[in-house]
Design a protein around this motif. Sequence first.
Motif, short mmCIF file in Angstrom:
data_model
loop_
_atom_site.label_atom_id
_atom_site.label_comp_id
_atom_site.label_asym_id
_atom_site.label_seq_id
_atom_site.Cartn_x
_atom_site.Cartn_y
_atom_site.Cartn_z
N TYR A 281 0.86 -1.18 0.00
CA TYR A 281 0.00 0.00 0.00
C TYR A 281 0.90 1.23 0.00
O TYR A 281 1.96 1.24 0.63
CB TYR A 281 -0.90 -0.01 1.24
CG TYR A 281 -2.07 0.94 1.15
CD1 TYR A 281 -3.24 0.55 0.50
CD2 TYR A 281 -2.02 2.20 1.72
CE1 TYR A 281 -4.32 1.40 0.41
CE2 TYR A 281 -3.10 3.07 1.65
CZ TYR A 281 -4.25 2.67 0.97
OH TYR A 281 -5.33 3.51 0.89
N PRO A 282 0.53 2.29 -0.73
CA PRO A 282 1.38 3.48 -0.77
C PRO A 282 1.68 4.03 0.62
O PRO A 282 0.88 3.88 1.55
CB PRO A 282 0.56 4.48 -1.60
CG PRO A 282 -0.36 3.64 -2.42
CD PRO A 282 -0.67 2.44 -1.57
N VAL A 283 2.85 4.65 0.75
CA VAL A 283 3.25 5.27 2.02
C VAL A 283 2.65 6.67 2.08
O VAL A 283 2.96 7.52 1.24
CB VAL A 283 4.78 5.35 2.13
CG1 VAL A 283 5.19 6.11 3.38
CG2 VAL A 283 5.38 3.95 2.12
N TYR A 284 1.81 6.89 3.05
CA TYR A 284 1.20 8.21 3.24
C TYR A 284 1.68 8.80 4.58
O TYR A 284 2.06 8.08 5.50
CB TYR A 284 -0.32 8.13 3.23
CG TYR A 284 -0.90 7.70 1.90
CD1 TYR A 284 -0.47 8.29 0.71
CD2 TYR A 284 -1.87 6.70 1.83
CE1 TYR A 284 -1.00 7.90 -0.51
CE2 TYR A 284 -2.40 6.30 0.61
CZ TYR A 284 -1.96 6.90 -0.56
OH TYR A 284 -2.46 6.51 -1.77
N GLY A 285 1.65 10.11 4.68
CA GLY A 285 1.99 10.78 5.92
C GLY A 285 3.46 10.90 6.19
O GLY A 285 3.87 11.16 7.33
N PHE A 286 4.31 10.72 5.16
CA PHE A 286 5.75 10.86 5.37
C PHE A 286 6.09 12.34 5.51
O PHE A 286 5.44 13.20 4.89
CB PHE A 286 6.50 10.25 4.18
CG PHE A 286 7.97 10.09 4.40
CD1 PHE A 286 8.44 9.09 5.24
CD2 PHE A 286 8.88 10.94 3.81
CE1 PHE A 286 9.80 8.93 5.45
CE2 PHE A 286 10.24 10.79 4.01
CZ PHE A 286 10.69 9.78 4.84
N PRO A 287 7.10 12.71 6.36
CA PRO A 287 7.43 14.12 6.56
C PRO A 287 7.69 14.89 5.27
O PRO A 287 7.35 16.07 5.19
CB PRO A 287 8.69 14.05 7.43
CG PRO A 287 8.55 12.77 8.19
CD PRO A 287 7.87 11.82 7.24
N ASP A 288 8.31 14.24 4.28
CA ASP A 288 8.50 14.89 2.98
C ASP A 288 7.34 14.47 2.08
O ASP A 288 7.27 13.31 1.65
CB ASP A 288 9.84 14.48 2.37
CG ASP A 288 10.16 15.25 1.09
OD1 ASP A 288 9.23 15.73 0.41
OD2 ASP A 288 11.36 15.37 0.76
N PRO A 289 6.41 15.37 1.76
CA PRO A 289 5.24 14.99 0.95
C PRO A 289 5.61 14.49 -0.44
O PRO A 289 4.85 13.73 -1.05
CB PRO A 289 4.42 16.29 0.88
CG PRO A 289 5.39 17.38 1.17
CD PRO A 289 6.39 16.81 2.12
N ASN A 290 6.78 14.89 -0.96
CA ASN A 290 7.20 14.40 -2.28
C ASN A 290 7.41 12.89 -2.28
O ASN A 290 7.15 12.21 -3.28
CB ASN A 290 8.48 15.12 -2.71
CG ASN A 290 8.27 16.59 -2.99
OD1 ASN A 290 7.28 16.97 -3.60
ND2 ASN A 290 9.18 17.43 -2.52
N VAL A 291 7.89 12.36 -1.16
CA VAL A 291 8.09 10.92 -1.04
C VAL A 291 6.75 10.20 -1.05
O VAL A 291 6.58 9.18 -1.72
CB VAL A 291 8.90 10.58 0.23
CG1 VAL A 291 8.97 9.06 0.43
CG2 VAL A 291 10.30 11.17 0.14
#
Length: 360
Positions: A281-291
Motif C-alpha cells: 500500500y502506498p506510504v502516506y503521511g511521510f514528513p517529505d510529501p514528495n516521497v
Amino acid sequence: MFQPGGGAVYPQPNPTAPPVYGNVPGYEGFMAGGAGGFVPPPAPLHPLPTPDTQPSQVDWNIPSISEDAAQTAFLEYASENCCYSKAPAKDGVITNMESFNTYRYRLETFTEARITEWKTEPFTDQAVDFGLQTAPTPWAIQVQTPALFKDHEENIKVPNTSSVKDCHICKETGQTRCDVCTGSGKKNCSACDGSGKRFQDTCDSCGGSGKENCTECNGDGLQQCETCEGRKQLLMFINLKITWKNNLEDYVAQQSSGIQIENLSSVTGNRLFHDAQYMVYPVYGFPDPNVSQASDRLVKEHQSKFSQSGRIHQQQHTIELIPITKVSYKWKGDSHLYYVFGNESKVSTDYPATCCCVVM
C-alpha cells in the motif's frame, strides 16, 4: 545395430506429423499462426492491499560526520587513483561542513511471465509423447518459485507436445552446403592468398591455381547440418519460457547539496521504513510529501502495469535516508569542495591535483 563396413545404424522411427498449431488442445489461443507468445496470467488469488503498514514516527535526521571521518574518506579516495596526488587530501584544511537529508524511496515488484513457442532440437531418441495425454496449459505447469526479488529464467518442454519431423533445413540428408567454400570444395590458397604466386614465382602449394581443398569440408563442399546435427530428423515441441524479474524503481527527493543524483545509486542509506507483501500500500503521511506522492504514483503504476504483463508474486518498498556531507576546504590558498555520501562514505569531487599516468 551395425551395417556392413562397421557404421552404426540409428533406429529411424516413422516420423509423426508435427501437430497443426491450432490442434494442440489448450494452446489454440497461445500459438496462433505458430508464433506463440505471451500467455496472460490467471486472475490473482490474493486480496488487494490495505493501509496496515506505514512508517513509524522516528528521527528522520542523521548528524553530519566528523572532520576526521571526512578527511579519512577523502584520503582513501585519493589513494585509490594512481593519477591523484595525495597532497590535497593530506594538507587541505577543512573550512566548513554541511549535512543534507536525502530520502530515497524504492519500490520492487517481483513478477513472473510465461511465453510459449515452438522449438526443435536434433532427434536422438527422446520420448515422443504428442497425443498420449492432453497437454497441460501454460499456467497449470507447476514450477518452483526462485528466490524473491532475483531475476531468473527457466525453459520447460511442455509435456505431450513432442513429435518427430524430418529436418527441413537439410531435406533429410543430414548435410548442408559448406559455409566456408560455399559448396565448391575449394577455397583461396592459404600460402599465396589466392594469387597463385609467391615472390613472383608460381605458388608451390596450389600449383598456381590460387585454390586449395577446403579444410572445413575436406573438399566435399558439404558440412554436417547444424540444425539436426546430422541426424536428419528433429524433435518438435512447445517450449514454455518462464521469466522471473525484479522490477525496481527509485525516487530520490530533491535536495540542495549540489551532488549529482546519479552518484547516489551506488550507495546505501539508513533504512527508515520497509514493507513486503503480495501487494504493498502506498506510504502516506511521510514528513517529505514528495516521497508520499512518489510512493502513491509508483505503487499504482506497478500494480496496473505488471498485473497485466505477468503474475505479481511479491512487492516490497523501502525508504532510506542517505547521508550527504558537503565539505569545503582550502589547499594552496584556493577554495575547493567534496562530498562524502552514503553509508559507504564514498567521495565525489573535482580533484585539484592530477597527473598523467602511463601503465606499462
